[in-house]
Design an enzyme around this catalytic site. Structure first.
Site, PDB file in Angstrom:
ATOM      1  N   ASP A 155      -8.088  -5.257  -0.308  1.00  0.00           N
ATOM      2  CA  ASP A 155      -8.509  -5.934  -1.436  1.00  0.00           C
ATOM      3  C   ASP A 155      -7.950  -7.396  -1.336  1.00  0.00           C
ATOM      4  O   ASP A 155      -8.479  -8.201  -2.059  1.00  0.00           O
ATOM      5  CB  ASP A 155      -8.073  -5.368  -2.761  1.00  0.00           C
ATOM      6  CG  ASP A 155      -8.594  -3.977  -3.084  1.00  0.00           C
ATOM      7  OD1 ASP A 155      -9.667  -3.888  -2.764  1.00  0.00           O
ATOM      8  OD2 ASP A 155      -7.885  -3.155  -3.684  1.00  0.00           O
ATOM      9  N   HIS A 163       0.923  -1.258  -0.057  1.00  0.00           N
ATOM     10  CA  HIS A 163      -0.027   0.155  -0.128  1.00  0.00           C
ATOM     11  C   HIS A 163       0.671   1.204   0.051  1.00  0.00           C
ATOM     12  O   HIS A 163       1.991   1.224   0.436  1.00  0.00           O
ATOM     13  CB  HIS A 163      -0.772   0.099   1.143  1.00  0.00           C
ATOM     14  CG  HIS A 163      -1.978   0.985   1.147  1.00  0.00           C
ATOM     15  ND1 HIS A 163      -1.840   2.371   1.231  1.00  0.00           N
ATOM     16  CD2 HIS A 163      -3.128   0.577   0.696  1.00  0.00           C
ATOM     17  CE1 HIS A 163      -3.314   2.963   0.919  1.00  0.00           C
ATOM     18  NE2 HIS A 163      -4.051   1.963   0.658  1.00  0.00           N
TER      19      HIS A 163
HETATM   20  N1  CMC Z   1       4.157  -7.452  -5.187  1.00  0.00           N
HETATM   21  C1  CMC Z   1       5.567  -7.471  -5.156  1.00  0.00           C
HETATM   22  N2  CMC Z   1       6.447  -6.512  -5.020  1.00  0.00           N
HETATM   23  C2  CMC Z   1       5.766  -5.412  -4.620  1.00  0.00           C
HETATM   24  C3  CMC Z   1       4.341  -5.382  -4.496  1.00  0.00           C
HETATM   25  C4  CMC Z   1       3.522  -6.531  -4.649  1.00  0.00           C
HETATM   26  N3  CMC Z   1       2.210  -6.285  -4.562  1.00  0.00           N
HETATM   27  N4  CMC Z   1       4.108  -3.975  -4.114  1.00  0.00           N
HETATM   28  C5  CMC Z   1       5.211  -3.104  -3.975  1.00  0.00           C
HETATM   29  N5  CMC Z   1       6.488  -4.075  -4.392  1.00  0.00           N
HETATM   30  C6  CMC Z   1       7.523  -3.810  -4.395  1.00  0.00           C
HETATM   31  C7  CMC Z   1       7.908  -2.984  -5.515  1.00  0.00           C
HETATM   32  O1  CMC Z   1       8.579  -3.749  -6.598  1.00  0.00           O
HETATM   33  C8  CMC Z   1       9.176  -2.172  -5.222  1.00  0.00           C
HETATM   34  O2  CMC Z   1      10.294  -2.791  -4.718  1.00  0.00           O
HETATM   35  P1  CMC Z   1      11.850  -2.264  -4.929  1.00  0.00           P
HETATM   36  O3  CMC Z   1      11.969  -1.218  -4.024  1.00  0.00           O
HETATM   37  O4  CMC Z   1      12.714  -3.452  -5.160  1.00  0.00           O
HETATM   38  O5  CMC Z   1      11.826  -1.633  -6.299  1.00  0.00           O
HETATM   39  C9  CMC Z   1       8.710  -1.868  -3.516  1.00  0.00           C
HETATM   40  O6  CMC Z   1       7.876  -3.059  -3.177  1.00  0.00           O
HETATM   41  C10 CMC Z   1       7.909  -0.636  -3.361  1.00  0.00           C
HETATM   42  O7  CMC Z   1       7.005  -0.451  -4.258  1.00  0.00           O
HETATM   43  P2  CMC Z   1       6.419   0.908  -4.952  1.00  0.00           P
HETATM   44  O8  CMC Z   1       5.622   0.307  -6.063  1.00  0.00           O
HETATM   45  O9  CMC Z   1       7.320   1.802  -5.147  1.00  0.00           O
HETATM   46  O10 CMC Z   1       5.329   1.190  -4.059  1.00  0.00           O
HETATM   47  P3  CMC Z   1       4.049   2.046  -4.030  1.00  0.00           P
HETATM   48  O11 CMC Z   1       3.670   2.967  -3.034  1.00  0.00           O
HETATM   49  O12 CMC Z   1       4.271   3.081  -5.328  1.00  0.00           O
HETATM   50  O13 CMC Z   1       2.946   1.407  -4.535  1.00  0.00           O
HETATM   51  C11 CMC Z   1       0.789  -0.112  -4.580  1.00  0.00           C
HETATM   52  C12 CMC Z   1       1.686   0.758  -3.812  1.00  0.00           C
HETATM   53  C13 CMC Z   1      -0.318  -0.514  -3.838  1.00  0.00           C
HETATM   54  C14 CMC Z   1       0.468   0.261  -6.104  1.00  0.00           C
HETATM   55  C15 CMC Z   1       1.619  -1.429  -4.816  1.00  0.00           C
HETATM   56  O14 CMC Z   1       2.269  -1.939  -3.464  1.00  0.00           O
HETATM   57  C16 CMC Z   1       0.949  -2.635  -5.699  1.00  0.00           C
HETATM   58  O15 CMC Z   1       1.013  -2.411  -6.967  1.00  0.00           O
HETATM   59  N6  CMC Z   1       0.348  -3.383  -5.030  1.00  0.00           N
HETATM   60  C17 CMC Z   1      -0.593  -4.532  -5.799  1.00  0.00           C
HETATM   61  C18 CMC Z   1      -1.921  -3.856  -6.078  1.00  0.00           C
HETATM   62  C19 CMC Z   1      -2.864  -3.727  -4.987  1.00  0.00           C
HETATM   63  O16 CMC Z   1      -2.920  -4.462  -4.221  1.00  0.00           O
HETATM   64  N7  CMC Z   1      -3.264  -2.407  -4.953  1.00  0.00           N
HETATM   65  C20 CMC Z   1      -4.386  -2.145  -4.083  1.00  0.00           C
HETATM   66  C21 CMC Z   1      -4.062  -0.956  -3.085  1.00  0.00           C
HETATM   67  S1  CMC Z   1      -5.344  -0.954  -1.791  1.00  0.00           S
HETATM   68  C22 CMC Z   1      -6.638  -0.840  -2.183  1.00  0.00           C
HETATM   69  C23 CMC Z   1      -6.624   0.907  -2.552  1.00  0.00           C
HETATM   70  O17 CMC Z   1      -6.774   1.721  -1.576  1.00  0.00           O
HETATM   71  O18 CMC Z   1      -6.767   1.189  -4.002  1.00  0.00           O
END
Ligand code: CMC
Length: 427
Positions: free
Chosen positions: A363, A306
């Protein structure tokens, strides 16, 4: 805490006020930054940027706290119902009995959707995704309510809010009825809002519909958990679209589109599809965890991580328990739940996920409950949208009443500098 922050550029010092919120979050007020220094800030994804001051929702991602208007999500999910929470978010206080009854009655005055909307719905192929259809239908409501709301007029604003609450629920369920080829249903003003959702979705003309109170109660709780989440992607979209003084339906329609993406609300559908894929591949959870960790592989564990919660998602804790209760009450034995539990265990013990603070989010479990309730997977994100509607309305209203300026970020241009134009035959 000092009252100002000092920024030094090229040896010249500039002072900016520090703002502290009621829960002690600290922000540097850079409203005058460009005027004073000529510089802007660069913050892709707005990870460090506050776009507004807001009194609606407090979220502490480190501590796993979520409160609407000061009330904890745990208390609200346990003790309130969805319309009470909607009232709280939109109007700022929990309603007394008379206010709540009036709100519900006033929403009921707007539950009839113009029959011409059916023609628009019929224009979509049956296979169209319900979120795309919902976004379009919400926008189409503007055509039947062309007068833009005068937000200064309390009565007009209140009526627009009730209208949105009433009509959105109906058209949301129509996206499913159309897909299934069922006749479209009308709201029954003798029944509650969430009961109506179930009826509108599942009641068919050939037999009486038996409402399962356990499902209605669980759904009510799920809607509460989704009702607001401060400046997330779809809510920021609603605020920014509304900041151009676009109407409420147009702003909400944009919010639906933003919510649809798999990194946001669309994750609930993606989680279930992922669990199905793991199941169909023999249930090898470890293999998928490896895939998620592989930087060469775009696969992510859906329902994990998240932007703001870096400890745990308090909504996930409540939903996890609700999922266990609902499945037990309905006597559902779902192999996907076992896979979800294994996935959760493996990921929570894995260094990759631990070091990045990746925990199951809201989710991760919601899809399991929706599935047990008989809700089709392509409707999952629509349910998120129904739950989020009061939050979008509350944020839109706050933004307009605070007279916030039009949202218009800047950029750092990195393209070509001025070049001479070449005629087509010289290129
Ligand atoms: N699986 C594997 N790796 C992950 C995941 C995941 N679900 N989420 C983040 N990472 C890794 C990412 O690759 C990165 O690694 P590194 O530092 O080595 O490059 C690190 O964790 C940080 O990730 P980020 O993409 O910079 O984090 P963010 O804050 O930009 O993204 C997120 C947050 C929710 C978009 C992301 O965690 C994600 O894509 N999760 C899966 C989709 C999901 O479940 N979304 C629903 C969110 S909750 C409902 C809502 O409020 O919408």
């Amino acid at each position: 805490m000092s009252k100002t922050a000092i920024l030094e550029i090229d040896g010249k010092k500039y002072e900016f006020p520090i703002i502290v919120g009621t829960e002690n979050e600290v922000a540097i007020d850079i409203e005058k930054l460009r005027g004073a220094t000529g510089a802007i800030t660069l913050d892709p994804g707005y990870k460090n940027s506050g776009s507004c001051k807001s009194e609606i929702t407090f979220l502490d991602g480190e501590e796993g706290i979520l409160r609407y208007r000061g009330y904890s999500i745990e208390d609200l999910a346990d003790k309130a119902d969805f319309l009470e929470v909607a009232y709280l978010l939109i109007f700022g206080e929990l309603p007394n009995k008379a206010q709540l009854d009036k709100f519900e009655t006033d929403i009921r005055k707007h539950t009839l959707v113009n029959e011409e909307m059916k023609t628009i719905l019929e224009g979509f192929p049956k296979t169209a995704h319900p979120m795309g259809v919902l976004s379009s239908l919400t926008s189409a409501l503007t055509a039947f309510n062309p007068k833009s709301v005068n937000v200064e007029n309390e009565k007009e604003l209140y009526e627009a809010i009730c209208k949105t609450m009433g009509k959105f629920l109906v058209i949301a369920t129509w996206t499913y009825r159309r897909r299934m080829g069922f006749p479209l249903n009308y709201y029954d003003n003798t029944k509650g809002y969430v009961e109506n959702f179930m009826r509108l979705m599942f009641e068919i003309p050939t037999e009486p519909y038996k409402m399962d109170k356990r499902i209605v109660d669980a759904l009510d709780k799920l809607f509460i958990l989704h009702a607001d989440h401060e400046q997330n992607c779809s809510t920021s979209t609603v605020r920014i679209v509304g900041s151009s003084h676009a109407g409420l339906f147009a702003s909400i329609s944009a919010g639906v589109s933003a919510l649809w993406g798999p990194l946001h609300g669309g994750a609930n559908q993606a989680v279930l599809e992922m669990l199905e894929e793991i199941h169909n591949n023999g249930g090898d959870v470890a293999k998928f965890v490896l895939k998620a960790k592989d930087k060469e592989d775009p696969f992510r564990l859906m329902g994990f991580g998240h932007r703001v919660y870096k400890n745990f998602d308090p909504r996930a804790t409540i939903i996890k328990k609700a999922a266990d209760d609902v499945l037990e009450a309905l006597g559902v034995d779902d192999p996907l739940l076992d896979i979800a539990k294994q996935l959760e265990k493996v990921a929570l013990e894995d260094e990759y996920f631990k070091s990045r603070n990746l925990y199951p989010n809201v989710d991760f479990y919601s899809g399991i409950i929706y599935r047990a309730m008989g809700i089709p997977v392509e409707m999952f994100t629509v349910l998120f949208a129904i739950g989020r509607l009061p939050g979008w309305i509350a944020q839109w209203k706050e933004m307009r009443l605070n007279k916030e300026p039009i949202g218009r970020p800047r950029q750092v241009y990195t393209g070509s500098t001025l070049r001479p134009f070449k005629e087509v035959n010289q290129r």
